[in-house]
Scaffold this motif. Sequence first.
Motif, PDB file in Angstrom:
ATOM      1  N   PRO A   1       0.829  -1.209   0.000  1.00  0.00           N
ATOM      2  CA  PRO A   1       0.000   0.000   0.000  1.00  0.00           C
ATOM      3  C   PRO A   1       0.859   1.253   0.000  1.00  0.00           C
ATOM      4  CG  PRO A   1      -0.008  -1.035   2.164  1.00  0.00           C
ATOM      5  CD  PRO A   1       0.729  -1.971   1.255  1.00  0.00           C
ATOM      6  N   TYR A   2       0.356   2.301  -0.596  1.00  0.00           N
ATOM      7  CA  TYR A   2       1.045   3.600  -0.674  1.00  0.00           C
ATOM      8  C   TYR A   2       2.416   3.461  -1.329  1.00  0.00           C
ATOM      9  CZ  TYR A   2      -2.509   4.362   2.859  1.00  0.00           C
ATOM     10  OH  TYR A   2      -3.702   4.399   3.537  1.00  0.00           O
ATOM     11  N   ASN A   3       2.450   2.734  -2.443  1.00  0.00           N
ATOM     12  CA  ASN A   3       3.737   2.568  -3.126  1.00  0.00           C
ATOM     13  C   ASN A   3       4.013   3.680  -4.119  1.00  0.00           C
ATOM     14  OD1 ASN A   3       2.601   1.688  -5.885  1.00  0.00           O
ATOM     15  ND2 ASN A   3       1.617   0.235  -4.480  1.00  0.00           N
ATOM     16  N   ALA A   4       3.049   4.573  -4.366  1.00  0.00           N
ATOM     17  CA  ALA A   4       3.201   5.744  -5.236  1.00  0.00           C
ATOM     18  C   ALA A   4       3.485   5.381  -6.683  1.00  0.00           C
ATOM     19  CB  ALA A   4       4.289   6.682  -4.711  1.00  0.00           C
ATOM     20  N   GLU A   5       3.253   4.118  -7.052  1.00  0.00           N
ATOM     21  CA  GLU A   5       3.488   3.716  -8.438  1.00  0.00           C
ATOM     22  C   GLU A   5       2.528   4.421  -9.383  1.00  0.00           C
ATOM     23  OE1 GLU A   5       5.234   1.501 -11.583  1.00  0.00           O
ATOM     24  OE2 GLU A   5       5.871   1.793  -9.513  1.00  0.00           O
ATOM     25  N   ALA A   6       1.289   4.628  -8.943  1.00  0.00           N
ATOM     26  CA  ALA A   6       0.290   5.266  -9.806  1.00  0.00           C
ATOM     27  C   ALA A   6       0.453   6.774  -9.869  1.00  0.00           C
ATOM     28  CB  ALA A   6      -1.116   4.928  -9.316  1.00  0.00           C
TER      29      ALA A   6
END
Length: 438
Positions: free
Chosen positions: A316-321
């Motif tokens: 979660p919250y990996n900032a990939e998007a």
Amino acid sequence: MAQRHHDLTAASAAGPVTTGDALEGYLRAQATEFLRALRLHREAGNATSHGAPQGASHGTSHSPAHGTSHASAGGAEERDDAARALRRSARRISATLRTFRPLLDSEWSEALRPELSWLSATLALEHAHGARLERLLLALNRLSGTAPEPSAVRVPTPVTAPGTTVTTSTPSTLGTPSTLSTVATQPIPDAPDAPDAPGTPVLLPAAPPATAATRPRTAGAARGPRSATLTVGAAKAGALLDRQLTLARTRAHSTALQALGSSRFHAVADRAAVLASEVPLTPAAATTDLRPFAAAAEERLADAVAALPLVTAGSPYNAEALMYGLSADAAPHPQDAPWHHVRLLLRLHRYACEVLSGPNAPLDDVGLLTAGAALDRHRDASEAAAAAAQAARTPRIAPATAYALGVLHADQRHEVEAARYEFQRTWQKQPVTTVCPT
């Protein structure tokens, strides 16, 4: 690399044999649903047109306008339901023709399938623009400090006549009665130095109370100077999005009406009428097992899912998007395309399961339905973020408006990331069993 979602060998070897008779029954049932939805759509359209007050053209004021508005709204709702049923049956027929293509007359199926795809895409545009506007307005209210109920935002019905000024309906609200004191109808200029020019009337919420005691406490509300900037820019951002998406929805509505009255659509309807009584199967289809074709669709889905970055999405919250952010490039995010492709393959897989299980057998695989719902939210959030980015590229908008649109874009990209995370968790939890029991 994701694990193989289902045991394809077991899926194609276990269970009773399902032959072309099931395929024929499924296609005939979907063609019948198509024709029934078309009849309902025409009846709703006739009821709406005949429900206009008789004295409207003569300028009289004694006509029952209130009752007519209710009748018109009911007719529009029935027409929308019929259009959704048309899209649903068209999607299923098109997907079935694709999955079981070797068992059908190739010339006939290759001519009908793209026409059904065209019809489904054309009818879906109007609903997509309306749902996108509602989603963005709700997000703006949440981010600016007021969080209305989803039922409080009603997207206006588009104007059907080409060239007519697009307006919003008076009952629409952007907040709950507890958080909105007044509703102002006024044109909003795009930039502070732009002259007050006539614009589309937009319903705007009143500013939230300034005192800390009465300010709504929401998880998404900002604090400090940025909160004031977002509150000021959110109203103009909402007005800008309302103008752009309502205009797009009106154009999509006109395009759908033109499509339903075109000779191209009448040709599709004629072929659906023939399909309801006769399915052009190949001679070998009567004894051919359908399960290998469904297993092939399942395998294509599993391969597409294995190509997704599920390891990254599992955090979660990996900032990939969010890595691309706002840019001058209006093209969709390149990383979204594989996820959209998986969504389409998952739909093909579900429809193949419907063919094997029968047209009236519900799909009881909760994990598969949950994964599909996550991918639907991914698509909706991705397109909403693109709409916010497109609005931010409008020339000469105020800095506060651009700031609010940037925050809105980032919020929707966070929703994209959350949908990917949910899909990854659902897919990994799915047991390795046959999804198409027969």
